[in-house]
Design an enzyme around this catalytic site. Sequence first.
Site, PDB file in Angstrom:
ATOM      1  N   ASN A 138       0.835  -1.203   0.000  1.00 53.36           N
ATOM      2  CA  ASN A 138       0.000   0.000   0.000  1.00 53.36           C
ATOM      3  C   ASN A 138       0.879   1.266   0.000  1.00 53.36           C
ATOM      4  O   ASN A 138       0.709   2.158   0.822  1.00 53.36           O
ATOM      5  CB  ASN A 138      -0.940  -0.015   1.205  1.00 53.36           C
ATOM      6  CG  ASN A 138      -1.996   1.069   1.145  1.00 53.36           C
ATOM      7  OD1 ASN A 138      -2.303   1.701   2.128  1.00 53.36           O
ATOM      8  ND2 ASN A 138      -2.552   1.285  -0.018  1.00 53.36           N
ATOM      9  N   ARG A 143       8.280   6.685  -2.447  1.00 49.47           N
ATOM     10  CA  ARG A 143       8.301   6.692  -0.985  1.00 49.47           C
ATOM     11  C   ARG A 143       8.908   5.412  -0.415  1.00 49.47           C
ATOM     12  O   ARG A 143       9.558   5.432   0.632  1.00 49.47           O
ATOM     13  CB  ARG A 143       6.898   6.918  -0.412  1.00 49.47           C
ATOM     14  CG  ARG A 143       6.952   7.446   1.021  1.00 49.47           C
ATOM     15  CD  ARG A 143       5.640   8.033   1.465  1.00 49.47           C
ATOM     16  NE  ARG A 143       4.697   7.007   1.838  1.00 49.47           N
ATOM     17  CZ  ARG A 143       4.572   6.538   3.076  1.00 49.47           C
ATOM     18  NH1 ARG A 143       5.322   7.008   4.045  1.00 49.47           N
ATOM     19  NH2 ARG A 143       3.702   5.602   3.341  1.00 49.47           N
ATOM     20  N   ARG A 187       3.502  -0.118   8.917  1.00 50.83           N
ATOM     21  CA  ARG A 187       4.384  -1.242   8.569  1.00 50.83           C
ATOM     22  C   ARG A 187       5.473  -1.479   9.607  1.00 50.83           C
ATOM     23  O   ARG A 187       6.158  -2.495   9.554  1.00 50.83           O
ATOM     24  CB  ARG A 187       5.028  -0.985   7.215  1.00 50.83           C
ATOM     25  CG  ARG A 187       4.027  -0.659   6.115  1.00 50.83           C
ATOM     26  CD  ARG A 187       4.698  -0.088   4.893  1.00 50.83           C
ATOM     27  NE  ARG A 187       3.732   0.517   3.982  1.00 50.83           N
ATOM     28  CZ  ARG A 187       3.275   1.746   4.104  1.00 50.83           C
ATOM     29  NH1 ARG A 187       3.694   2.527   5.073  1.00 50.83           N
ATOM     30  NH2 ARG A 187       2.379   2.215   3.247  1.00 50.83           N
ATOM     31  N   LYS A 230       1.171 -11.634  -1.890  1.00 53.03           N
ATOM     32  CA  LYS A 230       1.875 -10.754  -2.824  1.00 53.03           C
ATOM     33  C   LYS A 230       3.312 -10.468  -2.373  1.00 53.03           C
ATOM     34  O   LYS A 230       4.257 -10.574  -3.157  1.00 53.03           O
ATOM     35  CB  LYS A 230       1.078  -9.459  -2.976  1.00 53.03           C
ATOM     36  CG  LYS A 230       1.832  -8.257  -3.504  1.00 53.03           C
ATOM     37  CD  LYS A 230       2.385  -8.455  -4.892  1.00 53.03           C
ATOM     38  CE  LYS A 230       2.881  -7.146  -5.494  1.00 53.03           C
ATOM     39  NZ  LYS A 230       3.976  -6.523  -4.772  1.00 53.03           N
ATOM     40  N   PRO A 247       3.727 -12.737  -8.485  1.00 47.80           N
ATOM     41  CA  PRO A 247       3.090 -11.701  -7.671  1.00 47.80           C
ATOM     42  C   PRO A 247       1.925 -11.055  -8.418  1.00 47.80           C
ATOM     43  O   PRO A 247       2.088 -10.652  -9.567  1.00 47.80           O
ATOM     44  CB  PRO A 247       4.207 -10.668  -7.452  1.00 47.80           C
ATOM     45  CG  PRO A 247       5.477 -11.343  -7.850  1.00 47.80           C
ATOM     46  CD  PRO A 247       5.104 -12.385  -8.853  1.00 47.80           C
TER      47      PRO A 247
END
Length: 292
Positions: A138, A143, A187, A230, A247
């Site tokens: 996500n 970034r 995360r 994934k 993936p």
Amino acid sequence: MTPYIISDKNNTLRIGGTGDFSVFKTFDCGQCFRFDPVSLEGYKVAFSGVARGRRVTFAQNEPGELFIIGAAEEDFSLWKKYLALDTDYTAIGQSIKKDVTAPKDLDFITRAENASRGIRILRQDRWEALCSFIVSQNNNIPRIKKIIASMCETFGNDIGGAYDFPTPCALAKAGEEKIFALKTGFRAKYIADAAEKVSSGKVDLDAVAAFEKYEDAEAALLSVKGVGAKVAACTLLFGFERYDAFPVDVWIKRVLTDRFTKDFDSASFGEYRGIAQQYLFYYERYLGAENG
DNA sequence: AACCAGGTTGACG
DNA sequence: CGTCAACATGGT
């Protein structure tokens, strides 16, 4: 494919026999987050970064040639392996298309492969791949790169003007809060869990590499918090040479539904379906827009 | 100002 | 067992 050293001067290896290898596509196709384009006098394309604990620059003017800047002759076999220059991607392309039967499907994978000609799946470090793709969830590529760069600068070893990827131990010792401070967001707890499990041996990356069956390797990785199908697939494809990992992200989902026949099964790409996946990702994301 | 980004989790039917 | 908002943050 037999790449060889043409010359070795000024700490730069000039390499020949790399086939259709493309520095740009390989480092711009979203598989690796530690290399950035740099402008370098005398080279059309150059990417600088850290891998295998060394800072290095790969540069190129034409497909087939390669300059490895910041490397000595004895480093060549190491970079050859990292860049997968020892692997026959022409044969892999044939293998991918072998069992694709519907004209629509064959046409699209052929176009994707042609557009992606020169991409190599880098043989990245296992731990770095796992950690990087946890960060990728996500998230967007600029970034992801920024977060990984700050992780390296904060917790990685100084290798002389640059920083290596932090070890599982270093990140485990740092803990969730310091990892969160690097803007990793939700995360942080996932990275901390991965660091703890890998450094303690609860997740044994050597064992993951040794599994014959994909599902066994995947299951071991899924025991890390924040690792789903994934992230596990990316980790296995980019960090474990598991070319049978496929993936599926939003792009691939879209490609498969929009560009392929309704009942197409990615298993048709065969044992190298992970590489087919990379071609589809690259084609759809970078070139699909302008080609329709 | 909403919406998205190489997803995963935990809660709720 | 399938669906779905929430998750931090920065960029459009």
